[in-house]
Design a protein around this motif. Sequence first.
Motif, mmCIF file in Angstrom:
data_model
loop_
_atom_site.group_PDB
_atom_site.id
_atom_site.type_symbol
_atom_site.label_atom_id
_atom_site.label_comp_id
_atom_site.label_asym_id
_atom_site.label_seq_id
_atom_site.Cartn_x
_atom_site.Cartn_y
_atom_site.Cartn_z
ATOM 1 N N VAL A 17 0.846 -1.197 0.000
ATOM 2 C CA VAL A 17 0.000 0.000 0.000
ATOM 3 C C VAL A 17 0.879 1.245 0.000
ATOM 4 C CG1 VAL A 17 -1.766 1.332 1.224
ATOM 5 C CG2 VAL A 17 -1.845 -1.172 1.265
ATOM 6 N N LYS A 18 0.614 2.149 -0.932
ATOM 7 C CA LYS A 18 1.251 3.458 -0.947
ATOM 8 C C LYS A 18 0.167 4.532 -0.956
ATOM 9 C CE LYS A 18 5.531 2.109 -3.296
ATOM 10 N NZ LYS A 18 6.411 2.333 -4.473
ATOM 11 N N ILE A 19 0.481 5.675 -0.353
ATOM 12 C CA ILE A 19 -0.498 6.752 -0.225
ATOM 13 C C ILE A 19 0.160 8.071 -0.611
ATOM 14 C CG2 ILE A 19 -2.117 7.921 1.323
ATOM 15 C CD1 ILE A 19 -1.857 5.448 3.178
ATOM 16 N N GLY A 20 -0.570 8.869 -1.374
ATOM 17 C CA GLY A 20 -0.110 10.205 -1.728
ATOM 18 C C GLY A 20 -1.223 11.215 -1.508
ATOM 19 N N SER A 21 -0.860 12.479 -1.389
ATOM 20 C CA SER A 21 -1.868 13.516 -1.173
ATOM 21 C C SER A 21 -1.404 14.828 -1.781
ATOM 22 C CB SER A 21 -2.148 13.695 0.321
ATOM 23 O OG SER A 21 -0.979 14.056 1.026
ATOM 24 N N ALA A 22 -2.371 15.753 -1.924
ATOM 25 C CA ALA A 22 -2.050 17.040 -2.542
ATOM 26 C C ALA A 22 -3.051 18.087 -2.075
ATOM 27 C CB ALA A 22 -2.084 16.916 -4.059
ATOM 28 N N GLU A 23 -2.676 19.346 -2.285
ATOM 29 C CA GLU A 23 -3.573 20.474 -2.040
ATOM 30 C C GLU A 23 -4.207 20.854 -3.373
ATOM 31 O OE1 GLU A 23 -1.372 23.622 -0.235
ATOM 32 O OE2 GLU A 23 -0.808 22.434 1.538
ATOM 33 N N ALA A 24 -5.471 20.447 -3.566
ATOM 34 C CA ALA A 24 -6.140 20.675 -4.848
ATOM 35 C C ALA A 24 -7.102 21.859 -4.818
ATOM 36 C CB ALA A 24 -6.897 19.405 -5.258
ATOM 37 N N TYR A 25 -7.296 22.463 -3.635
ATOM 38 C CA TYR A 25 -8.214 23.593 -3.482
ATOM 39 C C TYR A 25 -9.626 23.190 -3.924
ATOM 40 C CZ TYR A 25 -9.672 28.566 -3.321
ATOM 41 O OH TYR A 25 -10.286 29.757 -3.045
ATOM 42 N N VAL A 26 -10.077 22.003 -3.474
ATOM 43 C CA VAL A 26 -11.437 21.573 -3.779
ATOM 44 C C VAL A 26 -12.445 22.556 -3.193
ATOM 45 C CG1 VAL A 26 -13.142 19.738 -3.435
ATOM 46 C CG2 VAL A 26 -10.765 19.152 -3.944
ATOM 47 N N ARG A 27 -12.179 23.027 -1.968
ATOM 48 C CA ARG A 27 -13.042 24.044 -1.358
ATOM 49 C C ARG A 27 -12.235 25.134 -0.653
ATOM 50 N NH1 ARG A 27 -18.296 24.503 -0.644
ATOM 51 N NH2 ARG A 27 -19.080 25.921 0.949
ATOM 52 N N TYR A 28 -11.240 24.700 0.124
ATOM 53 C CA TYR A 28 -10.458 25.657 0.902
ATOM 54 C C TYR A 28 -8.998 25.625 0.446
ATOM 55 C CZ TYR A 28 -14.563 25.217 3.893
ATOM 56 O OH TYR A 28 -15.859 25.185 4.374
ATOM 57 N N PRO A 29 -8.340 26.767 0.394
ATOM 58 C CA PRO A 29 -6.930 26.800 -0.021
ATOM 59 C C PRO A 29 -6.002 26.360 1.108
ATOM 60 C CG PRO A 29 -7.679 29.019 0.541
ATOM 61 C CD PRO A 29 -8.886 28.127 0.645
ATOM 62 N N ASN A 30 -4.813 25.983 0.723
ATOM 63 C CA ASN A 30 -3.729 25.708 1.673
ATOM 64 C C ASN A 30 -4.055 24.590 2.658
ATOM 65 O OD1 ASN A 30 -2.255 27.930 0.551
ATOM 66 N ND2 ASN A 30 -3.532 29.315 1.792
ATOM 67 N N ARG A 31 -4.705 23.557 2.161
ATOM 68 C CA ARG A 31 -4.910 22.382 2.997
ATOM 69 C C ARG A 31 -4.914 21.136 2.109
ATOM 70 N NH1 ARG A 31 -10.304 20.059 5.207
ATOM 71 N NH2 ARG A 31 -8.980 18.291 4.698
ATOM 72 N N ARG A 32 -4.395 20.044 2.656
ATOM 73 C CA ARG A 32 -4.360 18.770 1.949
ATOM 74 C C ARG A 32 -5.804 18.256 1.840
ATOM 75 N NH1 ARG A 32 -0.753 16.829 4.914
ATOM 76 N NH2 ARG A 32 1.063 17.005 3.579
ATOM 77 N N ASP A 33 -6.315 18.091 0.616
ATOM 78 C CA ASP A 33 -7.721 17.724 0.436
ATOM 79 C C ASP A 33 -7.941 16.682 -0.660
ATOM 80 O OD1 ASP A 33 -7.184 19.282 -1.766
ATOM 81 O OD2 ASP A 33 -8.705 20.808 -1.343
ATOM 82 N N GLU A 126 -11.767 20.690 -12.594
ATOM 83 C CA GLU A 126 -10.448 21.036 -13.125
ATOM 84 C C GLU A 126 -9.405 21.107 -12.013
ATOM 85 O OE1 GLU A 126 -10.354 24.454 -15.597
ATOM 86 O OE2 GLU A 126 -11.887 23.709 -16.992
ATOM 87 N N ARG A 127 -9.765 21.738 -10.888
ATOM 88 C CA ARG A 127 -8.811 21.819 -9.771
ATOM 89 C C ARG A 127 -8.529 20.429 -9.216
ATOM 90 N NH1 ARG A 127 -11.925 26.494 -8.022
ATOM 91 N NH2 ARG A 127 -12.716 25.346 -6.208
ATOM 92 N N LEU A 128 -9.589 19.618 -9.125
ATOM 93 C CA LEU A 128 -9.405 18.266 -8.568
ATOM 94 C C LEU A 128 -8.451 17.451 -9.438
ATOM 95 C CD1 LEU A 128 -12.205 16.009 -7.101
ATOM 96 C CD2 LEU A 128 -10.402 15.055 -8.513
ATOM 97 N N THR A 129 -8.705 17.423 -10.739
ATOM 98 C CA THR A 129 -7.874 16.581 -11.609
ATOM 99 C C THR A 129 -6.449 17.110 -11.725
ATOM 100 O OG1 THR A 129 -8.798 17.745 -13.538
ATOM 101 C CG2 THR A 129 -9.811 15.658 -12.922
ATOM 102 N N GLN A 130 -6.264 18.423 -11.574
ATOM 103 C CA GLN A 130 -4.904 18.970 -11.585
ATOM 104 C C GLN A 130 -4.104 18.524 -10.371
ATOM 105 O OE1 GLN A 130 -5.362 23.214 -12.019
ATOM 106 N NE2 GLN A 130 -5.899 23.069 -14.194
ATOM 107 N N GLY A 131 -4.800 18.104 -9.315
ATOM 108 C CA GLY A 131 -4.115 17.628 -8.123
ATOM 109 C C GLY A 131 -3.721 16.161 -8.175
ATOM 110 N N LEU A 132 -4.154 15.450 -9.210
ATOM 111 C CA LEU A 132 -3.900 14.002 -9.265
ATOM 112 C C LEU A 132 -2.412 13.685 -9.423
ATOM 113 C CD1 LEU A 132 -6.903 12.847 -11.506
ATOM 114 C CD2 LEU A 132 -6.658 12.591 -9.019
ATOM 115 N N GLN A 133 -1.728 14.352 -10.355
ATOM 116 C CA GLN A 133 -0.313 14.045 -10.569
ATOM 117 C C GLN A 133 0.538 14.392 -9.350
ATOM 118 O OE1 GLN A 133 1.044 12.432 -13.491
ATOM 119 N NE2 GLN A 133 2.542 12.125 -11.838
ATOM 120 N N PRO A 134 0.335 15.570 -8.713
ATOM 121 C CA PRO A 134 1.090 15.837 -7.484
ATOM 122 C C PRO A 134 0.850 14.785 -6.400
ATOM 123 C CG PRO A 134 0.158 17.871 -8.308
ATOM 124 C CD PRO A 134 -0.424 16.772 -9.146
#
Length: 406
Positions: A17-33, A126-134
């Motif tokens: 199992v590997k896990i990754g995360s990113a700040e995609a600004y789904v609703r709030y900025p500057n938080r891992r979401d 658009e914001r969500l999918t832009q966060g996928l690669q990070p």
Amino acid sequence: MAVGDVTMPHMHVVQGVKIGSAEAYVRYPNRRDLVIFEFSKGTNVAGVFTQNAFCAAPVHVSKLHLQQANPRYLVINTGNANAGTGKLGMQNAQFTCLKLAELAQVEEFEVLPFSTGVIGEQLPIERLTQGLQPALDSLSESAWHDAATGIMTTDTTPKGASEQFELDGITYTMTGISKGAGMIRPNMATMLSFVATDAPIARPLVQTMLKISADQSFNRITVDGDTSTNDSCIFAATGCAGGAEIQSINDPRYAVVLDVLCRVMKRLAQLIIRDGEGATKFITVAVEGGNDTQECCDIAYSIAHSPLVKTAIFASDPNWGRILAAIGYAGVKDLDVEKIQVWLDDVQICKDGGAAADYIEEAGARVMSQTEMTIRVDLGRGTAKDTVYTCDLSYDYVKINADYRS
């Protein structure tokens, strides 16, 4: 402020199992979401989902994809539930899977989507999918704590549980995270949970074990009596720690693994109650002496859902008549109230359907002033028993939910 010890334990690595995360600004900025789970090939995966008829688009897609194959990836966003979003919501859930599948070079049906947050608003796709690669770029075996933080909404603390156990000389791991604080009621309770083990378990047994464990954990908690549109619980068995696959409930290893899974999931479920929106007290409602577990659960839920009981406990007011009323309207047929006994911890408040002769209000108030307490009910009509976990209902619950969309 959460009730009791909610400290994240050391989160043992689960092989495969590997896990990754990113700040995609789904609703709030500057938080891992945005969180991604990657499972090794050959991982067996099972899921249980909300019973709400208005279930969210990602729930529909996840259930469909699980029927087609074992998933390799999970993608979770917070801040937006993608529920009540019609055809566009379905398209966005499917598009999320498609984009991640392209990036990870797997089939679209090998991706399961999960969303949590505000209902009735379209995903900022658009914001969500832009966060996928990070998120993919950050994949790590040791990112469980980041993932627990990344799936939070109104939670005040990340929630995790982890154990190691040995079978036939091999050390295995069971690790999981959950989120949820409000809109919590079976079946399932607004919660997401993801649990994984590196023990080798056949796919049909993974589903069986998950269903049994969910019924003892996430389907035994309630904060406010509202069933979410997005509840999902996933259990994955990678088998990467080695050993022969467990293929039958008659395998002695099955009971050991099931016991560990039940403990981990019960801990995750109880953490949700301890972090219930505005909660100041953790309450166990234990009902025994029933004809069957269903009527025990019906009465336990009736007590645990009652706003009058929950507000009395918040105020440390031993208004035990509210508990009796909740027992009485639970809908259990042919209930002989003269056989009912009720305790607050060790203080008996009701004996044979009426006030216990030696009960004094100061004793009841003492128990209700505690941050943790048990309401125990004996129906006096059988041997069945069951337990539900809940919290009090405070001023802050109203404040949190009144301000939720701001």
